[in-house]
Structure formats: C-alpha cells, structure tokens
Design a protein around this motif. Structure first.
Motif, PDB file in Angstrom:
ATOM      1  N   THR A   1       0.687  -1.079   0.358  1.00 32.54           N
ATOM      2  CA  THR A   1       0.098  -0.171   0.039  1.00 32.54           C
ATOM      3  C   THR A   1       0.435   1.500   0.206  1.00 32.54           C
ATOM      4  OG1 THR A   1      -1.440  -1.191   0.648  1.00 32.54           O
ATOM      5  CG2 THR A   1      -1.657   1.276   1.204  1.00 32.54           C
ATOM      6  N   ILE A   2       1.703   1.320   0.569  1.00 33.74           N
ATOM      7  CA  ILE A   2       3.130   2.506   0.790  1.00 33.74           C
ATOM      8  C   ILE A   2       3.708   2.378  -0.317  1.00 33.74           C
ATOM      9  CG2 ILE A   2       4.715   3.597   1.496  1.00 33.74           C
ATOM     10  CD1 ILE A   2       4.605   1.880   4.227  1.00 33.74           C
ATOM     11  N   LEU A   3       3.862   1.201  -0.944  1.00 32.31           N
ATOM     12  CA  LEU A   3       4.162   2.104  -2.368  1.00 32.31           C
ATOM     13  C   LEU A   3       3.471   2.231  -3.918  1.00 32.31           C
ATOM     14  CD1 LEU A   3       6.425  -1.492  -3.161  1.00 32.31           C
ATOM     15  CD2 LEU A   3       7.446   1.291  -2.049  1.00 32.31           C
ATOM     16  N   ARG A   4       2.536   1.733  -3.657  1.00 32.91           N
ATOM     17  CA  ARG A   4       0.816   2.569  -4.531  1.00 32.91           C
ATOM     18  C   ARG A   4       0.863   3.809  -3.747  1.00 32.91           C
ATOM     19  NH1 ARG A   4      -2.451  -1.252  -2.969  1.00 32.91           N
ATOM     20  NH2 ARG A   4      -3.253  -0.299  -1.938  1.00 32.91           N
TER      21      ARG A   4
ATOM     22  N   VAL B   1      11.175   6.471   2.609  1.00 32.38           N
ATOM     23  CA  VAL B   1      12.774   5.852   3.528  1.00 32.38           C
ATOM     24  C   VAL B   1      11.288   4.516   3.917  1.00 32.38           C
ATOM     25  CG1 VAL B   1      14.272   5.326   4.652  1.00 32.38           C
ATOM     26  CG2 VAL B   1      13.887   7.593   3.236  1.00 32.38           C
ATOM     27  N   VAL B   2      11.863   3.194   3.891  1.00 36.09           N
ATOM     28  CA  VAL B   2      11.126   1.951   4.814  1.00 36.09           C
ATOM     29  C   VAL B   2      12.132   1.184   5.133  1.00 36.09           C
ATOM     30  CG1 VAL B   2       8.889   0.622   4.316  1.00 36.09           C
ATOM     31  CG2 VAL B   2       9.171   2.860   2.633  1.00 36.09           C
ATOM     32  N   GLU B   3      11.585   0.888   6.764  1.00 41.22           N
ATOM     33  CA  GLU B   3      12.666  -0.838   7.091  1.00 41.22           C
ATOM     34  C   GLU B   3      11.450  -1.630   6.640  1.00 41.22           C
ATOM     35  OE1 GLU B   3      14.238  -2.263  11.488  1.00 41.22           O
ATOM     36  OE2 GLU B   3      13.844   0.403  10.883  1.00 41.22           O
ATOM     37  N   ILE B   4      11.783  -3.027   6.543  1.00 38.18           N
ATOM     38  CA  ILE B   4      11.424  -3.584   5.685  1.00 38.18           C
ATOM     39  C   ILE B   4      12.138  -5.796   6.158  1.00 38.18           C
ATOM     40  CG2 ILE B   4      10.245  -2.942   3.210  1.00 38.18           C
ATOM     41  CD1 ILE B   4      12.381  -5.286   2.901  1.00 38.18           C
ATOM     42  N   GLY B   5      12.761  -5.115   7.472  1.00 38.92           N
ATOM     43  CA  GLY B   5      12.995  -6.133   8.003  1.00 38.92           C
ATOM     44  C   GLY B   5      14.094  -7.230   7.167  1.00 38.92           C
ATOM     45  N   HIS B   6      13.620  -8.540   7.571  1.00 40.76           N
ATOM     46  CA  HIS B   6      14.045  -9.227   7.098  1.00 40.76           C
ATOM     47  C   HIS B   6      13.590  -9.770   5.250  1.00 40.76           C
ATOM     48  CE1 HIS B   6      17.194 -10.099   9.774  1.00 40.76           C
ATOM     49  NE2 HIS B   6      16.147 -10.565  10.467  1.00 40.76           N
ATOM     50  N   ASN B   7      12.648  -9.028   4.410  1.00 38.81           N
ATOM     51  CA  ASN B   7      12.227  -9.122   3.046  1.00 38.81           C
ATOM     52  C   ASN B   7      12.032  -8.579   2.158  1.00 38.81           C
ATOM     53  OD1 ASN B   7       9.971 -10.386   5.080  1.00 38.81           O
ATOM     54  ND2 ASN B   7       9.084  -8.460   5.812  1.00 38.81           N
ATOM     55  N   ARG B   8      13.292  -8.318   1.834  1.00 36.02           N
ATOM     56  CA  ARG B   8      14.427  -7.711   0.683  1.00 36.02           C
ATOM     57  C   ARG B   8      14.175  -8.937  -0.648  1.00 36.02           C
ATOM     58  NH1 ARG B   8      20.693  -5.446  -0.408  1.00 36.02           N
ATOM     59  NH2 ARG B   8      20.440  -5.697  -2.885  1.00 36.02           N
ATOM     60  N   ASP B   9      14.188 -10.167   0.007  1.00 34.49           N
ATOM     61  CA  ASP B   9      14.211 -10.688  -0.748  1.00 34.49           C
ATOM     62  C   ASP B   9      12.705 -10.975  -2.237  1.00 34.49           C
ATOM     63  OD1 ASP B   9      16.907 -11.692  -1.511  1.00 34.49           O
ATOM     64  OD2 ASP B   9      16.327 -13.949  -0.560  1.00 34.49           O
ATOM     65  N   ALA B  10      12.080 -11.474  -0.994  1.00 39.27           N
ATOM     66  CA  ALA B  10      10.478 -11.320  -1.219  1.00 39.27           C
ATOM     67  C   ALA B  10       9.890  -9.170  -1.938  1.00 39.27           C
ATOM     68  CB  ALA B  10       9.385 -11.334  -0.147  1.00 39.27           C
TER      69      ALA B  10
ATOM     70  N   PHE C   1      15.179  -0.074   2.246  1.00 36.63           N
ATOM     71  CA  PHE C   1      14.998   0.553   0.782  1.00 36.63           C
ATOM     72  C   PHE C   1      15.438   2.162   0.653  1.00 36.63           C
ATOM     73  CE2 PHE C   1      10.449  -0.581   1.116  1.00 36.63           C
ATOM     74  CZ  PHE C   1       9.876   0.826   0.400  1.00 36.63           C
ATOM     75  N   LEU C   2      15.009   2.966  -0.254  1.00 40.69           N
ATOM     76  CA  LEU C   2      15.210   4.329  -0.486  1.00 40.69           C
ATOM     77  C   LEU C   2      14.835   4.462  -2.180  1.00 40.69           C
ATOM     78  CD1 LEU C   2      16.819   7.323   0.423  1.00 40.69           C
ATOM     79  CD2 LEU C   2      16.499   6.889  -2.502  1.00 40.69           C
ATOM     80  N   LEU C   3      13.269   4.974  -2.445  1.00 39.11           N
ATOM     81  CA  LEU C   3      12.784   5.516  -3.789  1.00 39.11           C
ATOM     82  C   LEU C   3      13.137   6.842  -3.791  1.00 39.11           C
ATOM     83  CD1 LEU C   3      10.531   1.890  -4.193  1.00 39.11           C
ATOM     84  CD2 LEU C   3      12.923   2.993  -5.170  1.00 39.11           C
ATOM     85  N   THR C   4      12.480   7.041  -5.162  1.00 38.27           N
ATOM     86  CA  THR C   4      12.782   9.418  -5.088  1.00 38.27           C
ATOM     87  C   THR C   4      10.953   8.716  -5.714  1.00 38.27           C
ATOM     88  OG1 THR C   4      13.199   8.814  -7.635  1.00 38.27           O
ATOM     89  CG2 THR C   4      14.926   9.411  -5.688  1.00 38.27           C
ATOM     90  N   ARG C   5      10.906   9.845  -5.534  1.00 37.96           N
ATOM     91  CA  ARG C   5       9.544  10.138  -6.341  1.00 37.96           C
ATOM     92  C   ARG C   5       9.073   9.781  -7.747  1.00 37.96           C
ATOM     93  NH1 ARG C   5       6.527  13.273  -8.981  1.00 37.96           N
ATOM     94  NH2 ARG C   5       3.940  13.808  -9.250  1.00 37.96           N
TER      95      ARG C   5
END
Length: 298
Positions: free
Chosen positions: A242-245, A258-267, A290-294
């Motif tokens: 939802t955050i990415l959308r 900037v979002v923290e996702i625990g150990h879910n990088r591969d998923a 991870f970090l993403l720009t608009r």
C-alpha cells in the motif's frame, strides 16, 4: 535461591547483578528490546530501579542497599522473568541512541535502523537538509522517528500517522516531552486514507512487516507487543504494498521514500521487479531499509 529469598539474603548491587544474570539465563529470556544479553539487561534494570546513571555500574557494585531498594530491584527482576515483559515495558522508557522515549504496552518498543540514517541527515541522498520542509512518519507508533526527524530537520513540519489511537496517545506524550507540538502533528489514519491532498519532501516508515509464519514463532517477549504493529499479512509486505502504491501521490518533486522492511528484501524485489530499490547501509547491513524517489515510484 528464589525471589523471596533474594530479598532477605542479598545486600549489594553486585549480589543482585549476579543473581539477576543467573535467573535470566536459567529462564532463557529473549533479549532484543534495547539489550542483547543477560548481563546488560540486568545492569540496566538494576541501575534504572535505583535511579543511578545507566552508564556507571562499577562505582556502585559494592554499595549496600536499603531493604526497600533491594525489594524494588528483586520485584522488577521477578516480573522480567515470570511475566516475560520486555524491559522497556517495566521501566516505561526506551532509547534510540541518546534519545529517551516513554513506552508502554500500547506501542512496540522503538527500534529502527532508520534512526541511524536520520542522525546522518540521510546524506548523501538529502543534499540540503534545510530544504526539507515537509515530512511524514507513517506508522509512527511511539512517535520516535517523527521526533528524530523533527530534531534532524528543524525547518520541517511533520505529520506522524498511526491507525492506533492508543499509540497516538503515547506519541503525544513523547512529542510534549520534546516540546515539538508546533512542529509535529499527530494524525489517526489507516495509512494514507486521511492524508488526501497532503504532499511531502520526505516520507519515512517502519511499518509492520512480520510475515505469518514468523508470527507463529516469535519469542514470548515479542508477543507482549501489539500484534497490529508487527504482523503484515502472509508475506509480511501487506503494508509495504500500500505504501508503494500510494506514496507517489504524496511526494513532492524529488521527494524521498525511506522504508524499513526487516528481512523481506528478496520477497520485495520479487514482488516489484520493476522498481530500482536503493538499499541503504545500516549497522546490520544493506538488506533492511530501502529508498526510492518519487520519480522512481512513478
């Protein structure tokens, strides 16, 4: 020696420390809410209960305590063992670096790698910290990251969002403790639903990210924390989806997510192969934030 015997037979800080470490190890407690081992946790609980400096154990080791002091220390040690409460719930305080926050069972205990990045003003991705004038902390919990953001970027007006009104009550107390009421607004919202029309230069989030299988195997101490602040669907990424959308609608040109996702990088990378995630280096490596720009999101 049981806890009642300890009250009558132990007299010094050293006695209590030895007793606590033995009991903690015997009970196979789990550590991860501010300490990583029985010795550090015991020292923290003893020093806090005796109102002594948390970073100065050695001068007090052989101090003989009053009976009421021994009783107070033994009682908090007993609760840690028998109730399996995380230490911060017993002391009502948690630390991110040198910042102290009030906590209780209404919020998860503050712990976020994003705090490390904020202390460095998100360099080099934020070229001019003074140019950050609007910020959002999504899933704020106790308000710790929002407060750290406010202290890091003093020109920034910040919204701190959480679905839980209980969590927002805790955050309100922390915001008041730091005197940030004019800079930081608390908003009750299911992620972005109450933020129509609001846009930000910087969005940070440490959302729930524990997947369903992991929820079933959490240590008992983690089970004392609010489930809604930990669990995020079968794969741990329900909130992140939802955050990415929604984030692109709420970021200004050149804005950062900037979002923290625990150990879910591969998923996450498997679910969003088209997104060029930048994985930020923190003390635990480069797999957690991870970090993403608009522009990358759009």
């Amino acid at each position: 020696m049981n806890f009642e015997d300890a009250k009558s037979r132990l007299t010094t800080v050293r006695d209590l420390l030895r007793f606590a470490v033995s009991r903690f190890n015997q009970a196979e407690l789990f550590f991860g809410h501010g300490t990583t081992n029985a010795f550090d946790e015991a020292a923290y609980l003893i020093l806090h209960t005796l109102h002594l400096p948390l970073d100065r154990l050695e001068p007090f080791l052989d101090a003989h305590l009053l009976q009421e002091e021994v009783d107070s220390v033994v009682e908090i040690l007993r609760r840690r063992v028998e109730e399996r409460q995380p230490a911060p719930y017993l002391t009502h305080e948690a630390w991110l670096g040198d910042l102290r926050f009030y906590v209780d069972e209404r919020v998860i205990v503050p712990r976020s790698f994003i705090a490390e990045l904020l202390r460095e003003q998100l360099q080099p991705w934020v070229e001019d910290p003074e140019a950050i004038t609007s910020g959002l902390d999504m899933c704020t919990g106790s308000g710790c990251l929002a407060i750290l953001m406010a202290l890091t970027f003093p020109n920034t007006l910040i919204d701190a969002v959480d679905l839980s009104t209980d969590a927002l009550d805790v955050a309100r107390r922390n915001v008041a403790d730091y005197g940030l009421e004019d800079q930081l607004s608390l908003i009750q919202s299911d992620l972005f639903t109450a933020l129509e029309g609001r846009r930000y230069d910087l969005i940070v989030s440490n959302p729930p990210y524990v997947n369903a299988p992991s929820m079933q195997t959490l240590p008992e101490e983690y089970r004392r924390e609010p489930v809604a602040a930990l669990a995020s669907g079968e794969d741990g990424l329900e909130h992140v989806h939802t955050i990415l959308r929604e984030a692109p609608k709420h970021l200004n040109k050149g804005g950062l997510l900037v979002v923290e996702i625990g150990h879910n990088r591969d998923a996450l990378e498997e679910a969003f192969p088209e997104l060029p995630f930048t994985w930020l280096e923190v003390s635990a490596g480069d797999e957690h934030v991870f970090l993403l720009t608009r522009e990358q999101l759009a």
